[in-house]
Write an enzyme that holds these catalytic residues in place. Structure first.
Site, PDB file in Angstrom:
ATOM      1  N   GLU A  42       0.805  -1.220   0.000  1.00 19.66           N
ATOM      2  CA  GLU A  42       0.000   0.000   0.000  1.00 19.66           C
ATOM      3  C   GLU A  42       0.841   1.274   0.000  1.00 19.66           C
ATOM      4  O   GLU A  42       0.827   2.040   0.975  1.00 19.66           O
ATOM      5  CB  GLU A  42      -0.961  -0.018   1.194  1.00 19.66           C
ATOM      6  N   GLU A  46      -5.266  -8.870   1.152  1.00 17.46           N
ATOM      7  CA  GLU A  46      -5.826  -8.527   2.461  1.00 17.46           C
ATOM      8  C   GLU A  46      -7.319  -8.320   2.313  1.00 17.46           C
ATOM      9  O   GLU A  46      -7.772  -7.656   1.377  1.00 17.46           O
ATOM     10  CB  GLU A  46      -5.239  -7.219   3.023  1.00 17.46           C
TER      11      GLU A  46
END
Ligand code: FCB
Length: 468
Positions: free
Chosen positions: A167, A374
């Site tokens: 991220e 995720e």
């Protein structure tokens, strides 16, 4: 909706964690200080003043945690390597004790027939590099390439998938643009430089990995679908800006080798900023990956800040607009869907957003294999009088998202795997220990682990290769 979603035999089932969130032992094994040590020890930065000093004490419970992972059945385990365990100062020779720790983990996984998936950077930059400018400094990308080469050399024979960065939007924009994460700046100019340097770091690390390993290499992005709060042109434009900001600033350079024109224009007055881009950088950044990893939790409904009253009247939950930093600069704000289902941590639940996201990526950007690396929910878990942790809401959340993922596969999207966030309850960044995402409950004072009902549910899904 299919009521018995079946997955292919090769579908990868996994769980995920990150070094600073679980390891603890921040002074053991020659580890250097990271920006999250500094940040979490700065008063006011995390809920309750929580820190990762001890976290889940994973460093001292590796065998127990390996057995918990193995207990799920044939799966993959995504963990991150703490750069400051490998290079305590962010550069120079490797710290053997640090490498030994991850070697033991990787060997332990393989001995249990679990596939190791390594993330090289999950937010814990060595503090010494931050002191030299952190992700605003181009040099950090060079250092990251060297670090990647060390880890590739040490673990390359045993790792099945490599994720360079986790991220990068959070790294750049929460770290330098809003200040919610370490190192805690709210400075658009710094965030733009960090945006570019994290992508450059991905390129450098990929190159280093490819010199040593054959296993697939990719990056994990938190691409978040942005929905306009109304069909008013200002809200539509706000959602498009938010998409540019959170998604296209990463997707476009990675797949097309350009920064999106609307964002370049939007940020043109911030100097230094995207002028950190040097000739040749974008060609490097767009070099093909082997897969794209996506982390998905929710969708955002966006309104123009000038239309927040209208959004309120339309029934959305509206927070006061940000007055400084990257969010104020964007002029768009997330508004809450009061009637949507929410997790225990009040995050909106929107499984259909996952189908839409996977379809969009495959239609607009790439036919590469996609992995959801995720997905999960924080619930208000506790051990009941029977000593067990019953978490039906998490099971419901996971099941809905797996159905949504399966729907994307049925529409022809090349989705190869799914990782639950997280194996263990852990240190949830600025939220400290207030949010529990684990399939396994952790009693922090004693480090005692208790598998939740969702752990047993996930084990069944893995064994059946299908939803129950
Ligand atoms: C993601 C992070 C992960 C965890 C989950 C809830 O953004 O990658 O570390 O915090 O959110």
């Amino acid at each position: 909706m299919p009521n018995n979603a079946k997955f292919s035999k090769a579908f990868v089932w996994g769980t995920a964690t990150a070094s600073y969130q679980i390891e603890g032992a921040v002074r053991a094994g020659g580890r250097g200080t990271s920006i999250w040590d500094t940040f979490s020890h700065t008063p006011g930065r995390t809920a309750n003043g929580d820190t990762g000093d001890i976290a889940c004490a994973h460093y001292d419970h590796v065998d127990e945690d390996l057995d918990l992972i193995a207990g799920l059945g044939r799966s993959a385990y995504r963990f991150s390597v703490a750069w400051s365990r490998i290079q305590p100062e962010g550069k120079g020779p490797a710290n053997q004790e640090g490498l030994d720790f991850y070697r033991r983990l990787v060997d332990g996984l393989r001995a249990r027939r679990v596939a190791p998936v390594v993330t090289l950077y999950h937010w814990d930059l060595p503090q010494a590099l931050e002191d030299a400018g952190g992700w605003t400094a181009r040099d950090t990308a060079e250092r990251f390439g060297e670090y990647a080469a060390i880890v590739a050399e040490a673990l390359g024979d045993s790792v099945e998938m490599w994720v360079t960065l986790n991220e990068p939007w959070c790294v750049a924009w929460l770290g330098y643009g809003t200040g919610e994460h370490a190192p805690g700046y709210a400075d658009v100019s710094k965030a733009l430089m960090a945006n570019h340097h994290t992508l450059l770091a991905h390129a450098r690390a990929s190159e280093a990995l490819r010199r040593t390993v054959k296993a697939p290499v990719g990056i994990a992005l938190n691409v978040t679908p942005m929905i306009p709060a109304s069909d008013h042109e200002l809200d539509i434009a706000a959602a498009k800006r938010a998409d540019g900001f959170q998604n296209r600033l990463f997707l476009d350079p990675l797949f097309w080798g350009t920064y999106p024109a609307d964002m370049v224009e939007h940020y043109s007055s911030h100097k230094p900023g995207l002028d950190a881009v040097r000739p040749g950088d974008l060609e490097e950044i767009r070099r093909p990956m082997d897969f794209l990893a996506l982390n998905y939790y929710s969708t955002n409904v966006m309104a123009d800040v000038a239309r927040l009253d209208a959004a309120k009247q339309a029934g959305f939950e509206v927070a006061p607009p940000p007055t400084s930093g990257a969010n104020a600069d964007l002029g768009a704000a997330r508004v809450g869907r009061v009637y949507a289902p929410h997790t225990g941590a009040r995050w909106e639940v929107d499984p259909s957003g996952l189908t839409g996201l996977l379809v969009r990526i495959s239609e607009e950007y790439t036919s590469l294999p996609l992995y959801v690396t995720e997905n999960g929910s924080a619930e208000l878990d506790y051990a009941g009088p029977d000593g067990q942790v019953h978490d039906p809401k998490r099971i419901w959340y996971l099941e809905q998202h797996l159905r949504a993922l399966h729907a994307a596969i049925e529409r022809g999207v090349n989705v190869r795997g799914y990782f639950v966030w997280s194996l263990l309850d852990n240190f949830e960044w600025a939220h400290g220990f207030s949010m529990r995402f684990g399939l396994v409950f952790v009693d922090y004072p004693t480090a005692k682990r208790t598998p939740k009902d969702s752990y047993r549910w996930y084990r069944q899904v893995i064994a059946a290769n299908a939803l129950p």
